[in-house]
Scaffold this active site. Structure first.
Site, mmCIF file in Angstrom:
data_model
loop_
_atom_site.group_PDB
_atom_site.id
_atom_site.type_symbol
_atom_site.label_atom_id
_atom_site.label_comp_id
_atom_site.label_asym_id
_atom_site.label_seq_id
_atom_site.Cartn_x
_atom_site.Cartn_y
_atom_site.Cartn_z
ATOM 1 C CB ILE A 189 -4.616 -4.432 6.870
ATOM 2 C CG1 ILE A 189 -3.946 -5.808 6.834
ATOM 3 C CG2 ILE A 189 -5.349 -3.947 7.942
ATOM 4 C CD1 ILE A 189 -2.718 -5.685 7.979
ATOM 5 C CD GLU A 244 -2.988 -7.549 3.933
ATOM 6 O OE1 GLU A 244 -3.581 -6.607 3.129
ATOM 7 O OE2 GLU A 244 -3.874 -8.102 4.441
ATOM 8 C CB ILE A 245 2.946 -10.298 5.338
ATOM 9 C CG1 ILE A 245 4.287 -9.690 5.128
ATOM 10 C CG2 ILE A 245 2.986 -11.827 5.175
ATOM 11 C CD1 ILE A 245 5.317 -9.918 5.967
ATOM 12 C CG PHE A 280 -1.832 -0.797 1.306
ATOM 13 C CD1 PHE A 280 -2.971 -0.906 0.516
ATOM 14 C CD2 PHE A 280 -1.847 -2.299 2.013
ATOM 15 C CE1 PHE A 280 -3.970 -1.894 0.563
ATOM 16 C CE2 PHE A 280 -2.725 -3.040 1.828
ATOM 17 C CZ PHE A 280 -4.003 -2.946 0.985
ATOM 18 C CG LEU A 306 0.978 -2.936 9.446
ATOM 19 C CD1 LEU A 306 -0.277 -2.261 9.222
ATOM 20 C CD2 LEU A 306 1.228 -3.365 10.973
ATOM 21 N N GLY A 352 12.677 -19.343 5.627
ATOM 22 C CA GLY A 352 11.681 -18.646 5.986
ATOM 23 C C GLY A 352 12.227 -17.370 6.561
ATOM 24 C CG PHE A 384 0.629 -0.817 5.465
ATOM 25 C CD1 PHE A 384 0.513 -1.967 5.490
ATOM 26 C CD2 PHE A 384 -0.310 0.497 5.428
ATOM 27 C CE1 PHE A 384 -1.185 -2.362 5.220
ATOM 28 C CE2 PHE A 384 -1.617 0.279 5.277
ATOM 29 C CZ PHE A 384 -2.017 -1.120 5.024
ATOM 30 C CE1 TYR A 411 -7.691 -13.647 6.616
ATOM 31 C CE2 TYR A 411 -6.036 -11.767 6.783
ATOM 32 C CZ TYR A 411 -6.696 -12.680 5.942
ATOM 33 O OH TYR A 411 -6.207 -12.580 4.452
ATOM 34 C CB VAL A 423 9.092 -22.782 4.133
ATOM 35 C CG1 VAL A 423 10.153 -23.684 3.434
ATOM 36 C CG2 VAL A 423 9.353 -21.423 3.897
ATOM 37 C CD GLN A 483 7.388 -25.961 7.668
ATOM 38 O OE1 GLN A 483 7.655 -26.345 8.925
ATOM 39 N NE2 GLN A 483 6.308 -25.629 6.896
HETATM 40 N N1 COA Z 1 6.482 -20.566 15.972
HETATM 41 C C1 COA Z 1 7.709 -20.484 16.412
HETATM 42 N N2 COA Z 1 8.757 -20.523 15.988
HETATM 43 C C2 COA Z 1 8.827 -20.820 14.441
HETATM 44 C C3 COA Z 1 7.777 -21.238 14.035
HETATM 45 C C4 COA Z 1 6.178 -21.308 14.602
HETATM 46 N N3 COA Z 1 5.087 -21.635 14.178
HETATM 47 N N4 COA Z 1 7.982 -21.418 12.542
HETATM 48 C C5 COA Z 1 9.267 -21.193 12.564
HETATM 49 N N5 COA Z 1 9.752 -20.959 13.806
HETATM 50 C C6 COA Z 1 11.050 -20.526 14.112
HETATM 51 C C7 COA Z 1 12.138 -21.485 13.494
HETATM 52 O O1 COA Z 1 12.086 -22.585 14.616
HETATM 53 C C8 COA Z 1 13.407 -20.663 13.568
HETATM 54 O O2 COA Z 1 13.860 -20.177 14.917
HETATM 55 P P1 COA Z 1 15.379 -20.368 15.389
HETATM 56 O O3 COA Z 1 16.130 -19.753 13.981
HETATM 57 O O4 COA Z 1 15.438 -19.799 16.601
HETATM 58 O O5 COA Z 1 15.534 -21.673 15.329
HETATM 59 C C9 COA Z 1 12.573 -19.403 12.994
HETATM 60 O O6 COA Z 1 11.690 -19.163 13.421
HETATM 61 C C10 COA Z 1 12.856 -19.112 11.639
HETATM 62 O O7 COA Z 1 13.089 -20.513 10.833
HETATM 63 P P2 COA Z 1 13.541 -20.609 9.449
HETATM 64 O O8 COA Z 1 14.078 -21.880 9.060
HETATM 65 O O9 COA Z 1 13.908 -19.305 8.967
HETATM 66 O O10 COA Z 1 11.811 -20.513 8.828
HETATM 67 P P3 COA Z 1 11.061 -21.694 7.979
HETATM 68 O O11 COA Z 1 11.988 -21.825 6.717
HETATM 69 O O12 COA Z 1 10.791 -22.775 8.622
HETATM 70 O O13 COA Z 1 9.655 -21.264 7.540
HETATM 71 C C11 COA Z 1 7.425 -20.829 8.191
HETATM 72 C C12 COA Z 1 8.942 -20.759 8.557
HETATM 73 C C13 COA Z 1 6.698 -20.121 9.417
HETATM 74 C C14 COA Z 1 7.265 -19.982 6.953
HETATM 75 C C15 COA Z 1 7.212 -22.121 8.022
HETATM 76 O O14 COA Z 1 7.346 -22.871 9.464
HETATM 77 C C16 COA Z 1 5.845 -22.608 7.535
HETATM 78 O O15 COA Z 1 5.532 -22.555 6.516
HETATM 79 N N6 COA Z 1 4.960 -22.643 8.341
HETATM 80 C C17 COA Z 1 3.594 -23.091 8.045
HETATM 81 C C18 COA Z 1 2.920 -21.952 7.472
HETATM 82 C C19 COA Z 1 2.674 -20.720 8.524
HETATM 83 O O16 COA Z 1 2.216 -20.982 9.734
HETATM 84 N N7 COA Z 1 2.934 -19.568 7.971
HETATM 85 C C20 COA Z 1 2.714 -18.260 8.819
HETATM 86 C C21 COA Z 1 1.672 -17.552 8.584
HETATM 87 S S1 COA Z 1 1.086 -17.297 7.186
#
Ligand code: COA
Length: 809
Positions: free
Chosen positions: A609, A542-543, A535, A578, A558, A540, A612, A548, A553
Site C-alpha cells: 500500500i 487499497e482505496i 492486491f 485499506l 458516497g 486486500f 501517506y 463525489v 454530495q
Molecule cells: N467527515 C465526516 N462525515 C462525512 C464527511 C466528512 N468529511 N463527508 C461525508 N460525511 C458523512 C455524511 O454526512 C454522511 O453522514 P450521514 O449519513 O450520517 O449524514 C455520510 O458521511 C455519507 O454521506 P454520503 O452522502 O453517502 O456521501 P457523499 O456523497 O457526500 O460523499 C465523500 C462523501 C467523502 C466522497 C464526499 O464528501 C467528497 O467527495 N469529499 C471530498 C473528497 C474527500 O474528502 N474524499 C475522501 C478521501 S479520499
C-alpha cells in the site's frame, strides 16, 4: 406412510437389495446386517433405476436399524453395559485391551437378546483376561442418555463394518473404513464424532443448490399467475428432493465418462467423498451429523451429475405419471421444462442464480416459506404421501426416537430458510402488518421523512438514472472511447475534490493499469468515483481516491459507491479494504465501517500500500455473506419487523386478565405456571441449567476440557493478529525485553503446557493467555501495532471461549 409402497420421485439412496442376506458377518449379531444392505448401494452407482417396489425395502432397512437401536436402548442396564464393554478399554492398570471379548463357552450368545454375562466373566483376550467389571467400571456412572448415545454409535459402527465387507468400490470402501475408525475412536474416548480434515466443512459452495433453484423459480417464473408459480415451486422442490435422495456414482464409474475432464474427475472425487461422509452415510448412521446434499453443495457438483441425473428424473416422471393424483400431475408435466431451464443456467457463466449476491425479494422468499409449510414438504412429494402424510419427514419416516431427532436433525439450512425461534406465522403476521402500514401511510409516501438516502440512490439506480461501472486503462487490450472519457472526467472530479493532491499524481494513478475506478455515472457524466488497487495475493484492496462532485454530495452517493466497491471486492474473494484517510475524511470512512483498529497483520500490506504522511490508515473487514448494497434496507426492514413484534408482545402483556379466585375458594397454593397470562408473556418454569451453559470446567471431564483448550488455542494461533505472540520473545530480538517482563508467555509455550496437561482448570488457561496480552501492553505503547494486535486478539480469544461455554458471562 400408509397404504403400501409409496409412489415417489425420490431416487434410492439406500437400495436394500441385500437386506435379506442374513448373518453374513458370522461373528456379528444378526441385527447388525441391515445397514450393510442399507449402505451398499453407493458402490453400484446411481440408484435412480431401482424399481419403485424397492423403496419399501429401503425404508424397511432404515426402520430395522432404528428398531434395533430402540431394542438396545430398552435392554436392562446390565446388558447395555455388557454391550458397551465390548468396545471399552480395560481399566486394569497397564492393560491395553480395547474391548471385552465374550468367553469361549458363550461365544454363540448375544447380549442384544437374552445373554447377560456376569461381572466376573473373564475377557477371552489372552493379553487381558480381566473380568467384565474392569471394562465397565468407568461407565457405571454415566447418564442414560450418554449411554444410549454410545450404544447408538456402536450400532452405527457395526453397521459400517458390515457395509465395508459388501462394498466393492475401493474409494467407497476407504471412506467407510475411515468413518468406522472415527466412530470406534469416539466410542473409546466417549466423544461426539466430529469430522475434521482436508475435506473441509459444509457448506462447500455458495450459493447452495437449494438457494440457486429457488432463485431460478423467481428469475424464470415470477411472471406466472399464483397457481402456475406454485406448480413451478413444487417442481423445484421435487427436483431438490430427488437430488437429496440421489445416489451418486462412485468416481471409478465416472472415470469412463468421456465428457468429464481430468480436473472435473478429480473435483468429482472430492465431492463424492464429501457426499458420502456428510450426507449419505449419516442417513443410516445417525451418530454422524447429516447434511442435505442440496444445502451444502453448489454449482460444481450439480454440473458434474446433472445430465445423468436429469435423465433419471425424466424417466421416473414418465414411469410414475399414472400413479400421481390428477391435481399433482402438472408437477410431472412441467418437469422437463424446468430441467431445461436449470440446465441452461448451469451452463451460463454469468447466470444470476449462481451469483451469491442474487436475492429474490423478501416477499417472494416469505411466500415460498409459507407455501413450504402449507404444501407437503419436499421429502414427501409423492402421490401416496401427498394424500396421506402431509407432515412426515425423511427422519421421522424411519421412526427415529424424538430425543435423537432433536439432536441430529438440524441439517444446515439455506440462508433463506434460516428461521429463528419465533413461530413463522407470528413473523409473517408482523411482516404483513409492516408492509400494509407502508402502503397505507399516505403521509409517508408523500413526505418520506424516514426514508434513508441510500433508498433514494437505489431507486435512482433502479430507474437507471445513475449507473455504476468499474473502469480502467489497459496497455494490452484496446480501451474504448467511453472508458477514456469517463476516466478523464473522474480525474477532474478527484482533482477538484482533493485539491491537496498533485494533479499529475491523480492522472498517473487513474490511468495506471493496476488501478481501477468505480465510476458513478449520471447523464453519461462521471459525478463521483472510487479509485482503487486490488492486491488479490494479499487479500486486500487499497482505496486511493474517493470523491463525489460538490453539487451531488450528502445525497447518499458516497455511501452507495462504497457499498458497490465492497460487493465488487467480496465477489472477487477480497475480504479487506485499506485506505490512508486524511483527517477530513476519517468521519466519512468511519461511517462506511472503517476503523483505525487494523486487524490485518502489517506484513500483509506493508510494502504494497502507498503510505501517506499525516494520514491515518483505516481498515474495513468485509463479510462474505453480506450484500452491502442491500444491507441498509435489510436492516431497516428487520428493525421495523422487530418493532412490530415488540408492539404485538406489548399488547399481549398489557392484556388484563380476571383475578384468581381459587384462594378464596380455599386452595392454599397453586402451581405458578397455572397463573393465567404468565406463559403468554414469556415466563418459563425454572429449569436446571443445561450442562452446555455451565462453564465446562465444572463438567469434571478433563479430556473434554483439554480438547476445548486445544481448539481455542488453534483458532487463536490462526488469527491474523496472532503473529507477535506465536513464539517467545528472544533477547536477541529485543535486548531489554526481559528487564521489563518477568513472566513471559506466548502461544507456543501454552501449546506445550497444554500437551503436558498443565491446564487442569480454565482459570490456569485464561491466566496464561491474559499474561500474553498484559505483557504486550506493558512493554509496548498504545500507538504500536503490537498493542493493537493484543487488543484485537484478546477480543477474539474471549469470543472463542464464549462460543465453547468457557467464559463466565
Ligand atoms: N467527515 C465526516 N462525515 C462525512 C464527511 C466528512 N468529511 N463527508 C461525508 N460525511 C458523512 C455524511 O454526512 C454522511 O453522514 P450521514 O449519513 O450520517 O449524514 C455520510 O458521511 C455519507 O454521506 P454520503 O452522502 O453517502 O456521501 P457523499 O456523497 O457526500 O460523499 C465523500 C462523501 C467523502 C466522497 C464526499 O464528501 C467528497 O467527495 N469529499 C471530498 C473528497 C474527500 O474528502 N474524499 C475522501 C478521501 S479520499
Amino acid at each position: 406412510m400408509s397404504g403400501g409402497p409409496a409412489i415417489t420421485l425420490k431416487s434410492q439412496p439406500i437400495d436394500g437389495s441385500n437386506s435379506n442376506s442374513g448373518n453374513a458377518a458370522g461373528q456379528q449379531q444378526q441385527s447388525g446386517n441391515n445397514a450393510a444392505a442399507a449402505s451398499s448401494s453407493s458402490s453400484q452407482g446411481s440408484a435412480g433405476n431401482v424399481p419403485p417396489a424397492q423403496e419399501g425395502t429401503r425404508q424397511n432397512s432404515l426402520q430395522r436399524i432404528q428398531q434395533r437401536k430402540q431394542k438396545v436402548f430398552n435392554l436392562p442396564e446390565a446388558q447395555k453395559l455388557a454391550k458397551l464393554s465390548m468396545y471399552s478399554a480395560c481399566q486394569a492398570e497397564g492393560c491395553r485391551c480395547t474391548g471385552w471379548k465374550t468367553p469361549q463357552e458363550n461365544r454363540h450368545r448375544d447380549v442384544e437378546s437374552s445373554y447377560c454375562p456376569e461381572l466376573s466373566e473373564e475377557c477371552r483376550n489372552a493379553s487381558c483376561r480381566h473380568p467384565l467389571r474392569s471394562h465397565i467400571s468407568h461407565l457405571t456412572e454415566i447418564s442414560r442418555t450418554s449411554m444410549d448415545d454410545l450404544l447408538g454409535a456402536i450400532i452405527d459402527m457395526e453397521n459400517l463394518f458390515m457395509s465395508m465387507q459388501r462394498v466393492e468400490d475401493e474409494d467407497t470402501k476407504k471412506v467407510y473404513l475411515y468413518l468406522f475408525r472415527l466412530l470406534r475412536q469416539c466410542v473409546l474416548t466417549r466423544q461426539q464424532a466430529v469430522i475434521r480434515g482436508p475435506l473441509g466443512d459444509p457448506p462447500f459452495e455458495s450459493p447452495c443448490i437449494t438457494k440457486a433453484v429457488l432463485s431460478l423459480v423467481f428469475y424464470k417464473y415470477n411472471h406466472l399467475n399464483p397457481t402456475e408459480l406454485q406448480t413451478m415451486t413444487e417442481v423445484a422442490k421435487t427436483f431438490l428432493n430427488f437430488l437429496n435422495h440421489y445416489n451418486f456414482e462412485s468416481p471409478s464409474v465416472r472415470r469412463s465418462d468421456a465428457t468429464l475432464t481430468h480436473e472435473d474427475a478429480s473435483t468429482y472425487k472430492i465431492n463424492y467423498t464429501r457426499w458420502l461422509v456428510f450426507c449419505h452415510v449419516p442417513a443410516f448412521c445417525n451418530s454422524l451429523r447429516q447434511f442435505e446434499t442440496s444445502l451444502v453443495f453448489g454449482r460444481t457438483l450439480l454440473r458434474t451429475v446433472f445430465q445423468y441425473m436429469s435423465q433419471q428424473l425424466k424417466k421416473k416422471c414418465i414411469s410414475e405419471r399414472d400413479r400421481f393424483p390428477e391435481d399433482k400431475r402438472s408437477i410431472i408435466t412441467q418437469m422437463p421444462k424446468f430441467l431445461e431451464a436449470l440446465r441452461a443456467e448451469l451452463l451460463k457463466d454469468d447466470s444470476p442464480i449462481w451469483d451469491s449476491s442474487y436475492r429474490p425479494p423478501n416477499s417472494f422468499v416469505m411466500q415460498q416459506r409459507k407455501r413450504h409449510q402449507e404444501v407437503a414438504p419436499p421429502a414427501t412429494i409423492s402421490a401416496a404421501a401427498a394424500a396421506s402424510a402431509p407432515s412426515s419427514s425423511k427422519r421421522s419416516s424411519v421412526g427415529e426416537p424424538v430425543h435423537k431427532r432433536a439432536k441430529k436433525e438440524p441439517v444446515e439450512r439455506a440462508p433463506s430458510e434460516n428461521l429463528d425461534d419465533l413461530p413463522t406465522d407470528v413473523v409473517l403476521r408482523a411482516m404483513k402488518s409492516v408492509s400494509e402500514s407502508k402502503t397505507t401511510n399516505k403521509a409517508e409516501i408523500l413526505f418520506p421523512v424516514n426514508v434513508s438516502r441510500d433508498e433514494n440512490v437505489k431507486a435512482e439506480e433502479q430507474k437507471r438514472a445513475i449507473e455504476f461501472h468499474v473502469v480502467g486503462n489497459s496497455l494490452t487490450k484496446p480501451v474504448d472511447k467511453q472508458t477514456i472519457l469517463w476516466l478523464l472526467g473522474l480525474q477532474l472530479v478527484f482533482a477538484h475534490q482533493l485539491p491537496e493532491m498533485p494533479r499529475e499524481y491523480i492522472s498517473q494513478l487513474v490511468f495506471d493499469t493496476k488501478h481501477k475506478t468505480l465510476a458513478l455515472i449520471k447523464e453519461n457524466q462521471p459525478i463521483g468515483g472510487i479509485c482503487f488497487r486490488p492486491f488479490p495475493t494479499q487479500g486486500f484492496t487499497e482505496i486511493v481516491f474517493c470523491a463525489v462532485t460538490m453539487a451531488e454530495q450528502v445525497k447518499g452517493y458516497g455511501t452507495h459507491l462504497m457499498n458497490h466497491l465492497k460487493d465488487y471486492s467480496i465477489q472477487r474473494g477480497i475480504k479487506h479494504l485499506l485506505t490512508f484517510a486524511d483527517c477530513d475524511a476519517i468521519g466519512y470512512f468511519k461511517k462506511q465501517g472503517f476503523s483505525k483498529d487494523i486487524k490485518l497483520a502489517r506484513p500483509v500490506y506493508a510494502g504494497y500500500i502507498k503510505e501517506y504522511d499525516s494520514a491515518t490508515l483505516m481498515h474495513c473487514e468485509l463479510h462474505p455473506s453480506i450484500v452491502n448494497t442491500q444491507f441498509i434496507a435489510v436492516i431497516r426492514n428487520q428493525s421495523e419487523i422487530l418493532k412490530e413484534l415488540i408492539a404485538q408482545r406489548h399488547n399481549e402483556v398489557q392484556k388484563v386478565r380476571p383475578g384468581l379466585t381459587c384462594f378464596k375458594e380455599g386452595l392454599p397454593s397453586i402451581p405458578v405456571e397455572s397463573i393465567p397470562g404468565l406463559r403468554e408473556i414469556g415466563w418459563k418454569p425454572q429449569m436446571r441449567p443445561v450442562r452446555a451453559s455451565r462453564p465446562l470446567e465444572e463438567s469434571t471431564d478433563p479430556e473434554k476440557l483439554a480438547n476445548s483448550f486445544q481448539s481455542v488455542l488453534q483458532s487463536v494461533r490462526q488469527h491474523a493478529t496472532a503473529w507477535p505472540f506465536l513464539r517467545p520473545v528472544t533477547a536477541a530480538e529485543v535486548p531489554d525485553y526481559y528487564d521489563h517482563i518477568k513472566y513471559p508467555m506466548d502461544l507456543k509455550t501454552m501449546g506445550e503446557r497444554l500437551k503436558k496437561g498443565y491446564y487442569q482448570t480454565r482459570r490456569l488457561f485464561m491466566a496464561d493467555m491474559a499474561r500474553i496480552f498484559s505483557n504486550c501492553r506493558f512493554y509496548n505503547s498504545p500507538d504500536t501495532e503490537y498493542y493493537r494486535c493484543a487488543n484485537s486478539l484478546e477480543r477474539y480469544f474471549q469470543t472463542k471461549m464464549r462460543e465453547l461455554g468457557l467464559w463466565d458471562k
